[in-house]
Design an enzyme around this catalytic site. Structure first.
Site, short mmCIF file in Angstrom:
data_model
loop_
_atom_site.label_atom_id
_atom_site.label_comp_id
_atom_site.label_asym_id
_atom_site.label_seq_id
_atom_site.Cartn_x
_atom_site.Cartn_y
_atom_site.Cartn_z
N CYS A 86 2.20 -2.46 -38.12
CA CYS A 86 1.23 -1.36 -38.07
C CYS A 86 1.81 -0.17 -38.81
O CYS A 86 2.98 0.14 -38.67
CB CYS A 86 0.96 -1.01 -36.61
N HIS A 127 -7.00 -6.40 -34.59
CA HIS A 127 -5.91 -5.41 -34.48
C HIS A 127 -6.48 -3.99 -34.49
O HIS A 127 -6.14 -3.16 -33.64
CB HIS A 127 -4.92 -5.60 -35.64
N GLU A 128 -7.38 -3.72 -35.42
CA GLU A 128 -7.93 -2.36 -35.54
C GLU A 128 -8.80 -2.02 -34.33
O GLU A 128 -8.84 -0.88 -33.88
CB GLU A 128 -8.71 -2.18 -36.84
N HIS A 131 -6.79 -0.70 -31.58
CA HIS A 131 -6.52 0.73 -31.76
C HIS A 131 -7.61 1.57 -31.12
O HIS A 131 -7.35 2.60 -30.50
CB HIS A 131 -6.46 1.09 -33.25
ZN LIG Z 1 -2.14 -0.79 -36.26
#
Ligand SMILES: [Zn+2]
Length: 137
Positions: A86, A127-128, A131
């Site tokens: 990241c 993954h995003e 977040h």
């Molecule tokens: Zn990330």
């Protein structure tokens, strides 16, 4: 506009709010910032540029796609373990990812979209989206 990358873990640990049509300029900044970091970054969430809005940007080959308010409506029963890095956090961490996902979202023109995404792109979207939940991987 290319924005500075946020590395403050307390800020990044906060959940994003629902994006509105007025937040489209944030999606543009996110695409610009992802483009600027493209060689070592394949995706970005708005909180990484200091905006707590549910917006992500994903590289799909040479194309960069913004997704506002992405929601996973279907996912593969099969998962696998991925090792992910990241831009906001150093090192790599393990995450369990679905092989494919079906996502609905608003595009940069605020049109409704629904797509099945597979492989690497699906991993980036997952993954995003973590977040946006304030989950750091
Ligand atoms: Zn990330």
């Amino acid at each position: 506009m290319v924005k500075e990358i946020v590395r403050d873990l307390i800020f990044l640990g906060q959940k994003a709010e629902t994006a509105t049509k007025e937040d489209i300029p944030i999606a543009r900044d996110l695409l610009d910032t992802l483009a600027a970091h493209r060689e070592r970054c394949v995706g970005m969430a708005a909180n990484m540029i200091g905006e707590r809005k549910a917006i992500i940007a994903v590289a799909e080959g040479n194309a960069l796609t913004a997704m506002l308010n992405p929601v996973i409506v279907k996912k593969s029963p099969r998962t696998y373990k991925a090792l992910e890095g990241c831009l906001s956090i150093s090192g790599e961490r393990e995450a369990e990812r679905h092989e494919w996902i079906e996502v609905k979202y608003r595009d940069i023109n605020w049109n409704k979209e629904k797509r099945k995404i597979m492989g690497m792109e699906a991993e980036i979207v997952q993954h995003e989206m973590d977040h946006l939940e304030g989950k750091l991987i």
